[in-house]
Scaffold this motif. Structure first.
Motif, PDB file in Angstrom:
ATOM      1  N   LYS A 348      30.517   0.109  17.151  1.00 44.06           N
ATOM      2  CA  LYS A 348      31.318  -1.034  16.717  1.00 44.06           C
ATOM      3  C   LYS A 348      30.629  -1.799  15.596  1.00 44.06           C
ATOM      4  CE  LYS A 348      33.897  -1.741  21.007  1.00 44.06           C
ATOM      5  NZ  LYS A 348      34.160  -2.654  22.146  1.00 44.06           N
ATOM      6  N   HIS A 349      29.301  -1.899  15.658  1.00 46.06           N
ATOM      7  CA  HIS A 349      28.565  -2.577  14.581  1.00 46.06           C
ATOM      8  C   HIS A 349      28.708  -1.797  13.279  1.00 46.06           C
ATOM      9  CE1 HIS A 349      26.273  -3.935  18.265  1.00 46.06           C
ATOM     10  NE2 HIS A 349      26.671  -5.077  17.744  1.00 46.06           N
ATOM     11  N   TYR A 350      28.558  -0.475  13.371  1.00 44.90           N
ATOM     12  CA  TYR A 350      28.747   0.350  12.177  1.00 44.90           C
ATOM     13  C   TYR A 350      30.170   0.201  11.645  1.00 44.90           C
ATOM     14  CZ  TYR A 350      24.272   2.841  12.318  1.00 44.90           C
ATOM     15  OH  TYR A 350      22.948   3.153  12.258  1.00 44.90           O
ATOM     16  N   GLY A 351      31.139   0.128  12.561  1.00 46.12           N
ATOM     17  CA  GLY A 351      32.541  -0.040  12.151  1.00 46.12           C
ATOM     18  C   GLY A 351      32.745  -1.315  11.357  1.00 46.12           C
ATOM     19  N   CYS A 352      32.099  -2.417  11.803  1.00 47.80           N
ATOM     20  CA  CYS A 352      32.208  -3.696  11.103  1.00 47.80           C
ATOM     21  C   CYS A 352      31.606  -3.615   9.702  1.00 47.80           C
ATOM     22  CB  CYS A 352      31.486  -4.790  11.897  1.00 47.80           C
ATOM     23  SG  CYS A 352      32.587  -5.823  12.874  1.00 47.80           S
ATOM     24  N   VAL A 353      30.438  -3.001   9.618  1.00 46.37           N
ATOM     25  CA  VAL A 353      29.748  -2.908   8.331  1.00 46.37           C
ATOM     26  C   VAL A 353      30.530  -2.028   7.353  1.00 46.37           C
ATOM     27  CG1 VAL A 353      27.678  -1.992   7.204  1.00 46.37           C
ATOM     28  CG2 VAL A 353      27.461  -3.411   9.237  1.00 46.37           C
ATOM     29  N   VAL A 354      31.049  -0.910   7.846  1.00 46.24           N
ATOM     30  CA  VAL A 354      31.848  -0.025   6.995  1.00 46.24           C
ATOM     31  C   VAL A 354      33.085  -0.767   6.495  1.00 46.24           C
ATOM     32  CG1 VAL A 354      33.333   2.035   7.025  1.00 46.24           C
ATOM     33  CG2 VAL A 354      31.019   2.139   7.976  1.00 46.24           C
ATOM     34  N   ARG A 364      31.904   3.619  -1.895  1.00 47.86           N
ATOM     35  CA  ARG A 364      30.867   4.662  -1.901  1.00 47.86           C
ATOM     36  C   ARG A 364      29.740   4.297  -0.944  1.00 47.86           C
ATOM     37  NH1 ARG A 364      30.868   9.662  -2.234  1.00 47.86           N
ATOM     38  NH2 ARG A 364      32.369   9.458  -3.945  1.00 47.86           N
ATOM     39  N   GLU A 365      29.327   3.012  -0.925  1.00 51.51           N
ATOM     40  CA  GLU A 365      28.277   2.569   0.007  1.00 51.51           C
ATOM     41  C   GLU A 365      28.733   2.752   1.456  1.00 51.51           C
ATOM     42  OE1 GLU A 365      26.144  -1.242  -0.836  1.00 51.51           O
ATOM     43  OE2 GLU A 365      27.432  -1.237  -2.614  1.00 51.51           O
ATOM     44  N   ALA A 366      29.990   2.394   1.712  1.00 51.28           N
ATOM     45  CA  ALA A 366      30.539   2.550   3.066  1.00 51.28           C
ATOM     46  C   ALA A 366      30.529   4.015   3.464  1.00 51.28           C
ATOM     47  CB  ALA A 366      31.962   1.997   3.118  1.00 51.28           C
ATOM     48  N   HIS A 367      30.930   4.886   2.548  1.00 49.38           N
ATOM     49  CA  HIS A 367      30.946   6.333   2.799  1.00 49.38           C
ATOM     50  C   HIS A 367      29.543   6.836   3.123  1.00 49.38           C
ATOM     51  CE1 HIS A 367      30.481  10.527   1.358  1.00 49.38           C
ATOM     52  NE2 HIS A 367      31.641  10.707   1.952  1.00 49.38           N
ATOM     53  N   ASP A 368      28.561   6.359   2.348  1.00 50.18           N
ATOM     54  CA  ASP A 368      27.174   6.817   2.539  1.00 50.18           C
ATOM     55  C   ASP A 368      26.615   6.356   3.888  1.00 50.18           C
ATOM     56  OD1 ASP A 368      27.360   8.006   0.084  1.00 50.18           O
ATOM     57  OD2 ASP A 368      26.215   6.470  -0.992  1.00 50.18           O
ATOM     58  N   ILE A 369      27.001   5.145   4.338  1.00 51.85           N
ATOM     59  CA  ILE A 369      26.531   4.655   5.646  1.00 51.85           C
ATOM     60  C   ILE A 369      27.078   5.546   6.760  1.00 51.85           C
ATOM     61  CG2 ILE A 369      26.937   2.815   7.341  1.00 51.85           C
ATOM     62  CD1 ILE A 369      26.220   0.804   5.278  1.00 51.85           C
ATOM     63  N   ILE A 370      28.362   5.909   6.665  1.00 52.66           N
ATOM     64  CA  ILE A 370      28.958   6.779   7.687  1.00 52.66           C
ATOM     65  C   ILE A 370      28.212   8.114   7.733  1.00 52.66           C
ATOM     66  CG2 ILE A 370      31.035   7.993   8.444  1.00 52.66           C
ATOM     67  CD1 ILE A 370      32.701   5.871   6.989  1.00 52.66           C
ATOM     68  N   CYS A 371      27.928   8.670   6.556  1.00 51.85           N
ATOM     69  CA  CYS A 371      27.268   9.986   6.486  1.00 51.85           C
ATOM     70  C   CYS A 371      25.814   9.945   6.937  1.00 51.85           C
ATOM     71  CB  CYS A 371      27.353  10.533   5.055  1.00 51.85           C
ATOM     72  SG  CYS A 371      29.042  10.909   4.540  1.00 51.85           S
ATOM     73  N   SER A 372      25.183   8.750   6.886  1.00 51.11           N
ATOM     74  CA  SER A 372      23.761   8.638   7.244  1.00 51.11           C
ATOM     75  C   SER A 372      23.540   8.325   8.719  1.00 51.11           C
ATOM     76  CB  SER A 372      23.096   7.548   6.396  1.00 51.11           C
ATOM     77  OG  SER A 372      23.608   6.277   6.749  1.00 51.11           O
ATOM     78  N   MET A 373      24.625   8.107   9.469  1.00 49.11           N
ATOM     79  CA  MET A 373      24.490   7.719  10.876  1.00 49.11           C
ATOM     80  C   MET A 373      23.856   8.841  11.705  1.00 49.11           C
ATOM     81  SD  MET A 373      28.144   5.804  11.459  1.00 49.11           S
ATOM     82  CE  MET A 373      28.012   5.867  13.245  1.00 49.11           C
ATOM     83  N   SER A 374      22.984   8.437  12.642  1.00 50.26           N
ATOM     84  CA  SER A 374      22.337   9.424  13.521  1.00 50.26           C
ATOM     85  C   SER A 374      23.306   9.932  14.587  1.00 50.26           C
ATOM     86  CB  SER A 374      21.098   8.815  14.185  1.00 50.26           C
ATOM     87  OG  SER A 374      21.455   7.654  14.909  1.00 50.26           O
ATOM     88  N   MET A 375      24.284   9.088  14.951  1.00 55.79           N
ATOM     89  CA  MET A 375      25.295   9.478  15.939  1.00 55.79           C
ATOM     90  C   MET A 375      26.528  10.024  15.225  1.00 55.79           C
ATOM     91  SD  MET A 375      26.424   5.623  17.095  1.00 55.79           S
ATOM     92  CE  MET A 375      24.882   4.789  16.743  1.00 55.79           C
ATOM     93  N   GLN A 383      38.853   5.812   9.416  1.00 59.11           N
ATOM     94  CA  GLN A 383      40.143   5.121   9.275  1.00 59.11           C
ATOM     95  C   GLN A 383      39.982   3.810   8.511  1.00 59.11           C
ATOM     96  OE1 GLN A 383      40.999   5.151  13.472  1.00 59.11           O
ATOM     97  NE2 GLN A 383      42.448   6.843  13.314  1.00 59.11           N
ATOM     98  N   SER A 384      38.854   3.109   8.746  1.00 60.79           N
ATOM     99  CA  SER A 384      38.566   1.882   7.976  1.00 60.79           C
ATOM    100  C   SER A 384      38.426   2.203   6.495  1.00 60.79           C
ATOM    101  CB  SER A 384      37.275   1.224   8.474  1.00 60.79           C
ATOM    102  OG  SER A 384      37.423   0.743   9.782  1.00 60.79           O
ATOM    103  N   LEU A 385      37.719   3.293   6.222  1.00 63.23           N
ATOM    104  CA  LEU A 385      37.525   3.712   4.824  1.00 63.23           C
ATOM    105  C   LEU A 385      38.866   4.091   4.192  1.00 63.23           C
ATOM    106  CD1 LEU A 385      35.303   4.173   2.700  1.00 63.23           C
ATOM    107  CD2 LEU A 385      35.174   6.547   3.482  1.00 63.23           C
ATOM    108  N   LEU A 386      39.701   4.771   4.946  1.00 59.86           N
ATOM    109  CA  LEU A 386      41.028   5.158   4.461  1.00 59.86           C
ATOM    110  C   LEU A 386      41.880   3.920   4.167  1.00 59.86           C
ATOM    111  CD1 LEU A 386      43.269   7.207   3.870  1.00 59.86           C
ATOM    112  CD2 LEU A 386      43.680   7.370   6.338  1.00 59.86           C
ATOM    113  N   GLY A 387      41.839   2.939   5.074  1.00 53.13           N
ATOM    114  CA  GLY A 387      42.600   1.708   4.870  1.00 53.13           C
ATOM    115  C   GLY A 387      42.158   0.967   3.615  1.00 53.13           C
ATOM    116  N   ALA A 388      40.832   0.920   3.392  1.00 49.91           N
ATOM    117  CA  ALA A 388      40.315   0.249   2.194  1.00 49.91           C
ATOM    118  C   ALA A 388      40.653   1.037   0.933  1.00 49.91           C
ATOM    119  CB  ALA A 388      38.807   0.077   2.319  1.00 49.91           C
ATOM    120  N   ALA A 389      40.656   2.357   1.060  1.00 53.00           N
ATOM    121  CA  ALA A 389      41.023   3.201  -0.091  1.00 53.00           C
ATOM    122  C   ALA A 389      42.455   2.913  -0.523  1.00 53.00           C
ATOM    123  CB  ALA A 389      40.864   4.671   0.268  1.00 53.00           C
ATOM    124  N   GLU A 390      43.324   2.609   0.459  1.00 59.96           N
ATOM    125  CA  GLU A 390      44.705   2.244   0.118  1.00 59.96           C
ATOM    126  C   GLU A 390      44.731   0.905  -0.624  1.00 59.96           C
ATOM    127  OE1 GLU A 390      48.938   0.887   2.104  1.00 59.96           O
ATOM    128  OE2 GLU A 390      46.991   0.373   2.958  1.00 59.96           O
TER     129      GLU A 390
END
Length: 585
Positions: A348-354, A364-375, A383-390
Motif C-alpha cells: 500500500k505504501h508503494y501504491g501511494c508513492v507510485v 518514468r520514476e513511478a515505473h522505475d519504482i515498480i520495477c525495482s521492488m523486491s516483492m 493500474q495507478s500508472l495506467l490511470g496517470a497515463a490517461e
C-alpha cells in the motif's frame, strides 16, 4: 494439591525457556502422563506470545495416545498463528483418529477453534464441513459455538448462510447480533445492517461498544450522518463517549467519511482518555481524504511528541495526504524515512508513492519504482500508472502498464476503459475498437457508475441516464434549468471527455445525465428554500469525472449551495465556484 501446584507453575511461565524447563520436569517426575497438566502445558506453549508452536507440535508428536484437549491445544495454536489454514488440517486428522479412538472425540471447543481459523483463512468449504459436524454431534444448542459459526460465515462473506443461521438460533446473545451486523457492513449491505441494529433496539437487547462501532461503520459506508448521530445519542445515555477510545475512533471515522471532518476533529480534540495510535491514524486519514494535507501532516508530526510511535498505517495516512495534495518531495521524504524508523514499506505504501509520482507527471520514476521492488508488484500499482497515463495522455506508458496488468491475468473493466480513453483522446479509433473487441472476447462488462444521496431519511440511488426514479421527469427538468444557468456563467461542456466517435451535440447530451449530476439535481430540488448551511451531499462509486467537477463548481457559485461529493478516492467540497481539491485529484 500437587496438580493445583503444577497448574500454577504452568501459569507462571513467562518465557519459552521456563516452558522447556517445566516440560523436562514433567517428563522426569512422571507428570506428563497427567492429561490435564499435559494439555495445559501444550496450550501455554502453543498460544502464548512467548511460546513456540513448532515446539508444542514436537511435544504432541511424542504423546502415544493424544486426547481431545491435546488436539485442541494445537488446533487453537494454529488458529491464532500466521498459518490458520493448518488448523483445519489438524482438525481433519483428529476426525480420522476419532473414528478409532473414543479418547479424542471432537468437541464444541475443537469446532470453535477451527471455525476461528476458517474465519481468518477465509476457508469457505472447511466451514461448511464443520457446520455439518456441529449438527451431527448435537452441538447446535451451544449458543457460543453457533455465534462463532455465524461470525465465520459473516467474515467469509456468506451472508445467506449467516442470516439463515441467525434466524434458526434458539438463543441469540449480543455477540450474535454484533457478528451479523459487522458481516452485513463488510458485505456492502449497510442498509440491512442498520435495520438489524434498529431491530435489536426494538427487542430491548443492550448494545455493546462492538454493536455501536459496527453500526457506525454502516453509517460511514452510507454517508448517513443523521443516523450515526441517532446511534450516538442512544449510546450516550448509558456511556461516556469522551472516555471510550474504541467508540470515539469509530465516531471520528464516521464524521470524516460523511464529510464532516471538522466535527471529526472536534471529537479527536476533546477526547478525555488516552488516544491510541488508531485514534491519531483515523484523524490523519480523515484530513488526508478531505484534501487538508497540511492539517493531516501537522497531526502526523505531533505523533511522537505525544509518546505514540507511528506504525505502517500512520505512514500510509501521511502518504495519502501528500498524494491528494501533490506534495511529491515531502511524500518521498516520508517514504524514504520509513525504514529508518523501523517500519518496512508494504504494497500500500508503494501504491501511494507510485500514484503520487504518476499524478505529478513523473511517470518514468513511478515505473522505475515498480520495477525495482523486491516483492511482486500488485496489479493496483500498474493500474495507478495506467490511470496517470490517461491523465497525461502518455500512450507509451499506458500500453506498458496495460500489458503488465494483462500478464497478471487481471481483466478489470476499468483498465480496458482507461486504455480505450488514451487511444480515443489521440483519435486512434481503430485501437479503441480493438480494445472493445478484446473486452467482448474476454466477456468483460463495464460496471455502471452509481451515485447515492440521502433526502428526508431515505437513500436514493442513481445511475447514468437513470429514469427509474419516481421523480425522474422533475429531475431532468432541473438538469435543463442547471444547464441554462451555468452556460450563462461561462460553462463550456468538456466534450473531449466523451470518448466516442460521435458529434459534439451528442457528446454534450451524453455528459448531462451522469449519475452524480442526477443526484445533485435531486438534492437541489429537495433543499430548495432550506437553510443555506445545508450542503448537498453525494456518494459516488467511481472517480468523479472532469465535466461533473466543472459543473459542480458553477452550481456552487450560482445556487450559493455547498456540494460535497465523496468518490472512490477522496472528498470534493465545492463552494463559491471552487473545489477543496484545487483541481488536483
Amino acid at each position: 494439591m500437587a496438580r493445583v501446584y503444577m497448574e500454577t507453575m504452568i501459569q507462571k511461565c513467562v518465557t519459552f525457556s521456563q516452558i522447556k524447563q517445566l516440560q523436562s520436569h514433567f517428563l522426569t517426575a512422571g507428570h506428563f502422563q497427567s492429561s490435564f497438566l499435559r494439555s495445559r502445558l501444550l496450550e501455554r506453549c502453543a498460544i502464548s506470545p512467548f511460546g513456540d508452536l513448532s515446539f508444542a507440535v514436537k511435544i504432541f508428536r511424542h504423546i502415544p495416545k493424544p486426547l481431545t484437549n491435546d488436539w485442541n491445544a494445537i488446533i487453537r495454536g494454529f488458529a491464532g498463528s500466521s498459518h490458520p489454514s493448518f488448523a483445519f488440517s489438524w482438525y481433519r486428522s483428529m476426525l480420522q483418529r476419532s473414528s478409532s479412538s473414543a479418547m479424542c472425540r471432537v468437541d464444541a471447543l475443537t469446532c470453535s477453534f477451527t471455525l476461528k481459523a476458517c474465519a481468518r483463512a477465509l476457508c469457505c468449504s472447511a466451514m461448511v464441513q464443520i457446520h455439518c459436524q456441529i449438527s451431527r454431534r448435537g452441538f447446535s444448542a451451544d449458543a457460543l459455538l453457533c455465534t462463532t459459526l455465524l461470525d465465520a460465515y459473516s467474515k467469509n462473506g456468506d451472508l445467506i448462510s449467516a442470516l439463515k443461521l441467525f434466524d434458526e438460533m434458539p438463543v441469540r446473545d449480543v455477540a450474535s447480533w454484533n457478528a451479523l451486523i459487522a458481516g452485513l457492513v463488510a458485505g456492502n449491505r449497510a442498509n440491512e445492517a442498520l435495520e438489524l441494529y434498529k431491530r435489536m433496539e426494538m427487542e430491548g437487547i443492550r448494545r455493546s461498544e462492538v454493536t455501536v462501532v459496527a453500526a457506525l461503520g454502516a453509517c460511514s459506508h452510507l454517508g448517513d450522518v443523521k443516523e450515526g448521530e441517532k446511534i450516538l445519542h442512544g449510546y450516550n445515555k448509558d456511556e461516556k463517549l469522551d472516555h471510550n477510545v474504541i467508540v470515539s475512533n469509530a465516531v471520528i471515522d464516521m464524521y470524516s467519511k460523511c464529510g464532516f471532518v471538522d466535527k471529526a476533529f472536534q471529537v479527536f480534540d476533546q477526547f478525555m482518555g488516552k488516544k491510541s495510535v488508531v485514534t491519531w491514524n483515523t484523524m490523519i486519514t480523515g484530513f488526508a481524504v478531505h484534501g487538508e494535507a497540511h492539517r493531516a501532516l501537522e497531526i502526523f508530526e505531533k505523533l511522537e511528541h505525544n509518546g505514540i510511535k507511528p506504525d505502517d498505517v500512520s505512514y500510509l495516512a501521511a502518504l495519502t495526504a501528500c498524494r491528494h495534495a501533490g506534495l511529491v518531495e515531502y511524500g518521498m521524504s516520508i517514504f524514504n524515512n520509513m525504514a529508518c524508523n523501523g517500519v518496512e514499506p508494504n504494497m500500500k505504501h508503494y501504491g501511494c508513492v507510485v500514484d503520487l509520482l504518476s499524478r505529478a507527471g513523473r511517470l518514468r520514476e513511478a515505473h522505475d519504482i515498480i520495477c525495482s521492488m523486491s516483492m511482486v508488484p500488485d496489479p493496483v500499482l500498474w493500474q495507478s500508472l495506467l490511470g496517470a497515463a490517461e491523465i497525461h495522455n502518455n500512450v507509451e506508458m499506458a500500453e506498458i502498464a496495460s500489458r503488465k496488468i494483462k500478464e497478471m491475468g487481471v481483466n478489470n473493466d476499468g483498465d480496458f476503459v482507461l486504455l480505450s480513453n488514451v487511444y480515443a483522446a489521440q483519435g486512434r479509433w481503430k485501437d479503441v475498437g480493438l480494445v472493445r473487441n478484446d473486452m467482448e472476447s474476454k466477456q468483460v462488462k463495464k460496471v455502471p457508475g452509481i451515485s447515492y444521496i440521502e433526502a428526508k431519511g431515505t437513500i436514493h440511488q442513481f445511475h447514468n441516464s437513470d429514469k427509474s426514479h419516481e421523480q425522474w421527469r422533475e429531475i431532468y427538468e432541473k438538469i435543463d434549468e442547471i444547464r441554462f444557468k451555468i452556460r450563462e456563467d461561462g460553462y463550456v461542456a468538456q466534450t473531449g471527455l466523451v470518448l466516442h466517435d460521435i458529434g459534439e451535440e451528442e457528446k454534450e447530451n451524453a455528459l448531462c445525465y451522469h449519475s452524480e449530476k442526477l443526484a445533485v439535481a435531486y438534492g437541489l430540488m429537495m433543499i430548495d428554500g432550506a437553510d443555506e448551511e445545508s450542503p448537498v451531499r453525494v456518494i459516488n462509486n467511481p472517480r468523479i469525472c472532469g465535466d461533473c467537477h466543472v459543473v459542480f463548481k458553477h452550481i456552487s457559485k450560482i445556487y450559493k449551495r455547498e456540494i460535497i461529493v465523496r468518490d472512490r478516492v477522496r472528498f470534493h467540497r465545492f463552494k463559491d465556484g471552487s473545489c477543496s481539491c484545487r483541481d488536483f485529484w
